[in-house]
Write a protein that holds these residues in place. Sequence first.
Motif, mmCIF file in Angstrom:
data_model
loop_
_atom_site.group_PDB
_atom_site.id
_atom_site.type_symbol
_atom_site.label_atom_id
_atom_site.label_comp_id
_atom_site.label_asym_id
_atom_site.label_seq_id
_atom_site.Cartn_x
_atom_site.Cartn_y
_atom_site.Cartn_z
ATOM 1 N N GLY A 706 0.792 -1.229 0.000
ATOM 2 C CA GLY A 706 0.000 0.000 0.000
ATOM 3 C C GLY A 706 0.818 1.270 0.000
ATOM 4 O O GLY A 706 0.257 2.368 0.059
ATOM 5 N N GLU A 707 2.139 1.202 -0.090
ATOM 6 C CA GLU A 707 2.990 2.397 -0.086
ATOM 7 C C GLU A 707 3.212 2.853 -1.528
ATOM 8 O O GLU A 707 4.318 2.780 -2.075
ATOM 9 C CB GLU A 707 4.312 2.096 0.623
ATOM 10 C CG GLU A 707 4.132 1.673 2.078
ATOM 11 C CD GLU A 707 5.444 1.431 2.788
ATOM 12 O OE1 GLU A 707 6.450 2.080 2.421
ATOM 13 O OE2 GLU A 707 5.475 0.599 3.705
ATOM 14 N N HIS A 708 2.155 3.350 -2.130
ATOM 15 C CA HIS A 708 2.165 3.613 -3.567
ATOM 16 C C HIS A 708 3.030 4.806 -3.951
ATOM 17 O O HIS A 708 3.665 4.798 -5.012
ATOM 18 C CB HIS A 708 0.737 3.826 -4.063
ATOM 19 C CG HIS A 708 -0.176 2.672 -3.761
ATOM 20 N ND1 HIS A 708 0.078 1.392 -4.182
ATOM 21 C CD2 HIS A 708 -1.350 2.612 -3.045
ATOM 22 C CE1 HIS A 708 -0.871 0.584 -3.762
ATOM 23 N NE2 HIS A 708 -1.752 1.302 -3.066
ATOM 24 N N THR A 709 3.084 5.823 -3.133
ATOM 25 C CA THR A 709 3.891 6.993 -3.469
ATOM 26 C C THR A 709 5.372 6.644 -3.499
ATOM 27 O O THR A 709 6.105 7.007 -4.429
ATOM 28 C CB THR A 709 3.637 8.121 -2.464
ATOM 29 O OG1 THR A 709 2.244 8.469 -2.483
ATOM 30 C CG2 THR A 709 4.469 9.349 -2.803
ATOM 31 N N GLU A 710 5.849 5.923 -2.480
ATOM 32 C CA GLU A 710 7.251 5.517 -2.447
ATOM 33 C C GLU A 710 7.550 4.516 -3.569
ATOM 34 O O GLU A 710 8.624 4.554 -4.181
ATOM 35 C CB GLU A 710 7.592 4.892 -1.093
ATOM 36 C CG GLU A 710 9.021 4.406 -0.947
ATOM 37 C CD GLU A 710 10.066 5.502 -1.074
ATOM 38 O OE1 GLU A 710 11.261 5.171 -1.145
ATOM 39 O OE2 GLU A 710 9.691 6.703 -1.119
#
Length: 898
Positions: A706-710
Motif C-alpha cells: 500500500g505504499e504507492h507513493t514511495e
Amino acid sequence: MTDHAQQFFISYAGTDRAWAEWVGWHLEQAGHRVILDVWDWRTGDNLVQRMDEALEGADAVIALFSTSYFEDERWTTEEWTAAVAHRDRLIPLALEPLTTSDLPRVLAAKLRKNLHGLEEAAALTALREAVNSGSRPSAPPPFPGSVPSAGALPTAGTVPTAGTVPTAAPVPAAGRSKPRLPGSAEEPRVWGVRRRNPDFAGRETEIARLRESLLKESKAVPQALHGMGGVGKTQLALEYAHRFADQYDVVWWIDAEQPDEIPVHYTELANRLGLAKPDAGAEANARALLSHLGTRERWLLILDNAEDPAQVEPWLAQGPGHTLITSRNPNWAGTARATPLNVFTRTDSLTYLQGRAGSMDDEQADTLAADLGDLPLALAQAAGVIANGGVSLDLYHQLLVTNTTQILEKGDAPGYPAPVAATVTIAVDRLTDRHPDSVALLRLVALLGPEPIRNTWLESVRPRLTTIPGAPDDPMWLHEALSPLSRYGLARTEPQSFQIHRLTQAVLRDQFLPDQSAAMRKDATALLSAANPGDPQSPDNWPGWAALTPHLTAHHLAPTEQPELRPTLLDAAHYLIRSGQTRTARDLAATAHTAWATTMGEDHPDTLTSAQFLGHATADLGEHAEARRIIEDTLTRRRRTLGDDHPDTLQSANDLANVLDNLGEHTESRRIIEDTLTRRRRTLGDDHPHTLQSAHNLAASLHHLGEHTESRRILEDTLTRQRRTLGDDHPDTLQSAHSIAASLHSLGEHTESVRIDQETLARLRRILGDDHPDTLQSAHNLAVTLHDLGEHTKARRIIEDTLTRQRRTLGDDHPHTLQSAHNLAVTLHSLRQYAAAAQLLDDVRNRLRRTLGDEHPDTVDATHSLAKALIAVGKPFAAQRLLTPQKQKKSRSRRKRR
C-alpha cells in the motif's frame, strides 16, 4: 432476387471443387459475378477476412451440399452459419442424395435443388431455376405447346439474358476452359492409371492448389510436385487423376524413373489413340504423340518419379493439356513450375490414422503422428501394423525408440514402393560412393533435432569438424554437400537452412558404427557450442535461440553429458524463461539439474545455476510453494559455497523475495529485497541491470503493502536508469513502465495510467508478441484501468481476449489466469450481468482455494467479489455464509493489477 446480374459466393467442401468450378463457370457465363476461393484468393491471404468480405458483398450464397460439406471442423460450417445469420438468401444445391437427418436442423427445412444424377442439360436447368426462382416473367410466357423439352439446346445464335443461366454454355471465357459436369457420364476416352487408393485421406489444400496451378496458365506449363521419399507425391497425383478424370479425354500414367523408357510409354499411348506406326520405332511414335497433343486439349500426362529434369525435358508435351510430374528433386527451374509437398498436417495425420485404425482416440493418434513426423508412408506402415493386431500402440512407440529400423521395415503401405527404412537406405547407398561428403553431413546432423539447421552454423565451425571429408577451407563445401541430399529427397533445403526428417535421422543413427558414434557426437557438440547466438535476455537474439534450442534438447546427443555444452544449455534455459516458454524452460532446467547433480554434485556452480532457472521457471508457472523450496535450497548452498555478496547468491536472494511476494508474504519479501538491493548497489553499482532488477522488485513489494507513493518514486528512478543503460524497448525497461502505470492507477491517476499502459502494451506486442506473459500482464492492467474509467465494454473486450490467451498459454489454474478471470467477472458485474459474474467467480474462488489456499490475498479478494455478486442475484444468505469465515480479513481491492 430478380433476373439481373448479381454477385454469388460459392461455399463448398474441398472434395467438391469440380462442382464449384462448374457452377461458378456457368454463372459467370450468364453475366453474374462469382466469388470462388480458388479463383479469387491468393496463397497467404487471411482466410477469415476473405470469407467475411465475400459474405458481406454477396447478394446470395450458393452452398453445395454433400456429405463432406457437413463434416466436423470444415470451414464450410462457418460459411453457411454466417450466410444464414447475415444474408437474405442461401441457395442450397444438393450434390448427393441427402435426408433431413444428414443436415443441421437450421438447414433441414430449407428447399434445395438437386443436381446429382442429372445429365448436364438438366443440371443447367436446375441451376437456372435455383438462381432465378421466385421471379416473375417480364413478358408473356410462350405458348406451352411450342416450348422445347426440358434441357433442349437453344436456337443457334441465341444470347442468354444477363442474370440467367443458359442451358448450353457459350464460348469459354479467356484463360479458363469450360468445366464438365462432375459425375456426368463423360469419362476419359483413354485411361491408363491404376486403381484409386481407398485409404487416401486429407490433402484437400494441396489438391486445390494443384488444380489451380494446372488451370491458371493459358498454355499448359508442366507442374512438378516434389518432396522427400514417402511424403505421398504419387498418392496425391493418383487421387488428382481419379478425382478430375471426367474433366479430361486422355489420362495416362508414366513411370519416369528411367528416362530412357519414357518413349516406350508414350508409344503405348500413341497406339491407344491410333497414332502409332508399327515400324516407326518408339522415339518416332513418341514424337508423333507429342505433336498430336500439341493440338488437343483435355489431356493429362503424369510422369511419376522423374528425377533428372534435363533428361525429362525433351519429352514434355506442349499445348493446352496438363502435365504433372512427381519427383524428389526440387530443381525444375526452366523446365516446370515446382511445388513442394511437405508431410501431412497434424489434422490430416489424425484423419488418416483413425480411418485405418479406428480404435485410436485423438490423443493416441496425435502422439503417434508426432513420433512419425507426420510422414504419410510411416503413418501407412504404422496403421498397417497396429490395425492387423499383434503390436499394441505402446509397444509400437517403444520399438520406434529401441528398434527403429526394424519397425520401419514393417507394415502394409499400399501404393508405396518400399518401406521407410528401405527408402532411406537405398537413397544413402546411391550417394555413398559419389558424394561421401553428403553422407557424412547427413550422419552428423542425424544427432540433432528434426527442426531446420542453419547453414551459418556449419560454415563457421567447418575447420573443427573431423568427420566431414574434403578441404575445410572450401567456401562451396556446404552447397556441394547439400545439393545431392536435396536431389535425392533426403534434405529439404531453403536459402538459409536445411532440414532432415526425424525418421531419416532415426534410420541413420541405427546404422552408426561404434567408432563413428563418438566422432559424430564430438562434431555435433562442437557445432552446437559454436552456434550460441549471444545474450539470451536480448530479444534481438531470440530468433537465433529459437532455432538452436530444439537441437540442444535432442536426447540422441545426450547434451547434458557434454561439458562443452553446459554454458549453452544454461543460456538456452535463460532464453526460454525470458521469452515466455516456461514449461520448456522448466523441462530443460530439470533435466540438466538432475544430470549435473549426479555427475558433478549439487553444489557445483553449473548445477546451482540450473537450479536457479528451475526455481524461476517453476514460479513463472504459478507453482510458488514448490518454487520457494527450490530457491531457498539454492540460496543456502550459494551462501555456503560462494558467500553472501556473490552475484549468484544475490540473484537467488532476489528470486526468493520475488516468490515470497507472490505468496502474499509482502513484509518478509520487503526485508529480503532491501538487503539484496543494498548489497547489489555496493558490489555492482547503481546502474547495473541486476541492481535495477532489485529496485524494481522492492517497488513491487511496497506497492502490495500500500505504499504507492514511495513505490512510484523508486520506479521512476529505476525507469530513468534502465532507459539510459538498456534502452526504451528492453523487456526490463518495459516492465518498469508497466509497473509505474500500476502505481498511477492505485494513486487515482487513471488517465495517465491508461496512456502509459497503452504505449507499453504496443511496445510489448511488437517486441515480445501477443501471447508473451509480460504482454498479457500489460493488457490485463489496461483493462482494469479502463474499467475504473467507466469504459466497461472496452475493458470487457480486452480482458476476455487476455483470458483466452492465458488459458491457452498458462493454463486454467495459473494465478495470472485466475486474476484475469476475476477481473472479467467484476467487469460483468458492472455491466449488470450478475449471474454470469457469480458463476465465473465461484469457479475462480474454488481454483484459488485449491492452488493458493484460503488465506492467500487473491482468494480473499475472490470471496468478497463472489459475495457481492450473490447479493446482486438475490442470494444474501449465501453471501453471508461466504463472508463469515472472512470477517477478520480485509479484501485489498475489488480487482488486482499486477
